[in-house]
Design a protein around this motif. Structure first.
Motif, PDB file in Angstrom:
ATOM      1  N   GLY A  52       0.785  -1.220   0.000  1.00  0.00           N
ATOM      2  CA  GLY A  52       0.000   0.000   0.000  1.00  0.00           C
ATOM      3  C   GLY A  52       0.814   1.265   0.000  1.00  0.00           C
ATOM      4  O   GLY A  52       0.289   2.351  -0.171  1.00  0.00           O
ATOM      5  N   GLY A  53       2.130   1.206   0.228  1.00  0.00           N
ATOM      6  CA  GLY A  53       2.934   2.415   0.320  1.00  0.00           C
ATOM      7  C   GLY A  53       4.278   2.246  -0.343  1.00  0.00           C
ATOM      8  O   GLY A  53       4.517   1.320  -1.103  1.00  0.00           O
ATOM      9  N   ASP A  54       5.196   3.164  -0.026  1.00  0.00           N
ATOM     10  CA  ASP A  54       6.529   3.156  -0.587  1.00  0.00           C
ATOM     11  C   ASP A  54       7.341   2.053   0.079  1.00  0.00           C
ATOM     12  O   ASP A  54       7.721   2.149   1.246  1.00  0.00           O
ATOM     13  CB  ASP A  54       7.175   4.522  -0.346  1.00  0.00           C
ATOM     14  CG  ASP A  54       8.522   4.649  -1.033  1.00  0.00           C
ATOM     15  OD1 ASP A  54       9.096   3.600  -1.407  1.00  0.00           O
ATOM     16  OD2 ASP A  54       9.002   5.775  -1.193  1.00  0.00           O
ATOM     17  N   ALA A  55       7.621   0.976  -0.666  1.00  0.00           N
ATOM     18  CA  ALA A  55       8.306  -0.182  -0.104  1.00  0.00           C
ATOM     19  C   ALA A  55       9.755   0.111   0.245  1.00  0.00           C
ATOM     20  O   ALA A  55      10.393  -0.670   0.941  1.00  0.00           O
ATOM     21  CB  ALA A  55       8.228  -1.360  -1.079  1.00  0.00           C
ATOM     22  N   SER A  56      10.305   1.225  -0.234  1.00  0.00           N
ATOM     23  CA  SER A  56      11.700   1.556   0.061  1.00  0.00           C
ATOM     24  C   SER A  56      11.853   2.205   1.426  1.00  0.00           C
ATOM     25  O   SER A  56      12.967   2.370   1.911  1.00  0.00           O
ATOM     26  CB  SER A  56      12.250   2.504  -1.012  1.00  0.00           C
ATOM     27  OG  SER A  56      11.609   3.768  -0.949  1.00  0.00           O
ATOM     28  N   LEU A  57      10.757   2.559   2.080  1.00  0.00           N
ATOM     29  CA  LEU A  57      10.798   3.234   3.364  1.00  0.00           C
ATOM     30  C   LEU A  57       9.970   2.467   4.386  1.00  0.00           C
ATOM     31  O   LEU A  57       8.932   1.902   4.047  1.00  0.00           O
ATOM     32  CB  LEU A  57      10.256   4.667   3.242  1.00  0.00           C
ATOM     33  CG  LEU A  57      11.052   5.620   2.342  1.00  0.00           C
ATOM     34  CD1 LEU A  57      10.277   6.923   2.159  1.00  0.00           C
ATOM     35  CD2 LEU A  57      12.428   5.897   2.937  1.00  0.00           C
ATOM     36  N   PRO A  58      10.414   2.461   5.640  1.00  0.00           N
ATOM     37  CA  PRO A  58       9.608   1.799   6.670  1.00  0.00           C
ATOM     38  C   PRO A  58       8.345   2.602   6.951  1.00  0.00           C
ATOM     39  O   PRO A  58       8.277   3.800   6.640  1.00  0.00           O
ATOM     40  CB  PRO A  58      10.540   1.786   7.893  1.00  0.00           C
ATOM     41  CG  PRO A  58      11.427   2.972   7.687  1.00  0.00           C
ATOM     42  CD  PRO A  58      11.645   3.059   6.198  1.00  0.00           C
ATOM     43  N   PRO A  59       7.345   1.970   7.547  1.00  0.00           N
ATOM     44  CA  PRO A  59       6.147   2.725   7.938  1.00  0.00           C
ATOM     45  C   PRO A  59       6.507   3.788   8.977  1.00  0.00           C
ATOM     46  O   PRO A  59       7.554   3.739   9.614  1.00  0.00           O
ATOM     47  CB  PRO A  59       5.226   1.655   8.544  1.00  0.00           C
ATOM     48  CG  PRO A  59       5.780   0.342   8.071  1.00  0.00           C
ATOM     49  CD  PRO A  59       7.248   0.552   7.895  1.00  0.00           C
ATOM     50  N   VAL A  60       5.613   4.733   9.140  1.00  0.00           N
ATOM     51  CA  VAL A  60       5.752   5.745  10.187  1.00  0.00           C
ATOM     52  C   VAL A  60       4.617   5.542  11.183  1.00  0.00           C
ATOM     53  O   VAL A  60       3.443   5.492  10.792  1.00  0.00           O
ATOM     54  CB  VAL A  60       5.679   7.180   9.622  1.00  0.00           C
ATOM     55  CG1 VAL A  60       5.750   8.207  10.759  1.00  0.00           C
ATOM     56  CG2 VAL A  60       6.798   7.414   8.618  1.00  0.00           C
ATOM     57  N   VAL A  61       4.965   5.392  12.459  1.00  0.00           N
ATOM     58  CA  VAL A  61       3.970   5.353  13.527  1.00  0.00           C
ATOM     59  C   VAL A  61       4.061   6.685  14.258  1.00  0.00           C
ATOM     60  O   VAL A  61       5.137   7.086  14.701  1.00  0.00           O
ATOM     61  CB  VAL A  61       4.213   4.186  14.502  1.00  0.00           C
ATOM     62  CG1 VAL A  61       3.253   4.268  15.694  1.00  0.00           C
ATOM     63  CG2 VAL A  61       4.038   2.854  13.781  1.00  0.00           C
TER      64      VAL A  61
END
Length: 356
Positions: A52-61
């Motif tokens: 669902g998002g940019d796979a090159s970056l970790p999610p942001v919590v």
């Protein structure tokens, strides 16, 4: 007992105040350990990244506080900007101020206690738990979800009970200091989060949703109980291998809690982390505790930053605030002291488990 600041939450702060892991390791382990390793290679397994998002970056919590001094408007705009850029975001919020206000409107006084370790938090009796359940997942989570949706974010509200999102043991008793003496105070309705349903969050993120998470959590005895929102955010960040941004009403952690010019900008070694812990006072102590739990659990980085700054989340990710790297809590022996707050002599009393 859990502790998340209430009206005094972040206000007191002002005074004292990438590795990716496998599907099997998505659940936050009870030992707070780092990402699981491949049994054959001993190398940290690759974390599954959602589509669902940019796979090159970790999610942001993002942890958004509930103190009156914290304005969520900037955070909402930044969440919308990150989502628009394709970044996966999970929002975790507190709200003890609203719980206290509701209790007072009902003619009841909220109860706060101090543990022998100096952590101040709420004692959640049965009546307080009823109010807590009405206010946190009922009103506050709904209001924040609506606000995000009005900002074109496909937000979806969840409590820790939904889908077994946040689970762990109940702590019905807590060690406290009363009149200068250590005592065991029983009847608390709070718990310690040891497991996160990361698969549920990843499914929602992959489908384009932005989860908006709040406590209560689901205790091991099947009862909804209070839990600290900072530590809930830490558990979620660890389970997702995310960057955790903890927003408060000060610019970060100060070496001198009364002097904003002493901001600690970067923490990357165990010695620097010890200095950070020594500098933190009051409710900031809990945020530093949560930072360690997040990093021990697998988070990439933790940033403590000002919720009221311009572009608070974006500026925090870009270098503002206090940045705490995973190397700051690394154990050279390869172990983890994540459970150093163990119960001791009384298995039912934990001096660290005070909540919001």
């Amino acid at each position: 007992m859990t502790t998340e600041p209430t009206t005094h939450d972040d206000t007191r702060d002002a005074r004292q105040t990438q590795q990716f892991e496998t599907e099997a390791a998505r659940q936050l382990r009870a030992d707070g350990g780092r990402p699981a390793t491949d049994a054959d290679s001993g190398v940290a397994a690759e974390r599954v990244v959602t589509d669902g998002g940019d796979a090159s970056l970790p999610p942001v919590v993002v942890k958004v506080g509930g103190a009156r001094a914290v304005d969520p408007a900037g955070a909402v705009a930044d969440v919308a900007a990150l989502v628009d850029q394709g970044r996966n975001v999970v929002v975790v919020h507190g709200g003890s101020t609203a719980v206290d206000d509701t209790l007072e409107e009902l003619g009841e006084e909220p109860t706060y206690v101090e543990t022998p370790g100096g952590v101040v938090g709420r004692f959640t009796d049965e009546r307080t738990m009823e109010v807590f359940s009405m206010v946190m997942p009922g009103k506050l989570n709904t209001d924040l979800t609506v606000t995000l949706r009005n900002a074109d974010v496909d937000a979806l509200g969840l409590s820790g009970v939904d889908g077994g999102l946040l689970t762990g043991p109940r702590k019905s008793a807590v060690r406290v200091i009363e009149d200068g003496k250590k005592k065991i105070k029983r009847g608390d309705h709070s718990g310690k989060i040891t497991d996160v349903n990361g698969a549920l969050l990843e499914t929602l993120l992959a489908d384009g949703y932005t989860p908006v998470v709040t406590v209560p959590m689901l205790a091991d005895d099947g009862v909804a109980v209070n839990a600290d929102a900072d530590r809930a955010a830490a558990a979620v960040a660890g389970a997702l291998g995310a960057e955790l941004v903890v927003l408060t009403d000060v610019a970060g952690v100060y070496a001198d809690p009364d002097d904003a010019s002493t901001l600690i900008e970067s923490v990357s070694t165990p010695d620097e982390f010890d200095n950070l812990k020594n500098a933190a006072e009051g409710f900031m102590t809990k945020k530093v505790m949560a930072a360690k739990e997040a990093l021990d659990g697998g988070a990439v980085k933790v940033v403590v930053a000002d919720a009221n700054a311009d572009d608070p989340i974006l500026s925090a990710l870009d270098g503002d605030g206090t940045h705490i790297d995973a190397s700051a809590v690394a154990d050279p022996e390869g172990g983890s002291d994540a459970d150093s707050d163990a119960d001791g002599d009384d298995n039912d009393a934990d001096e660290t488990e005070v909540a919001q």
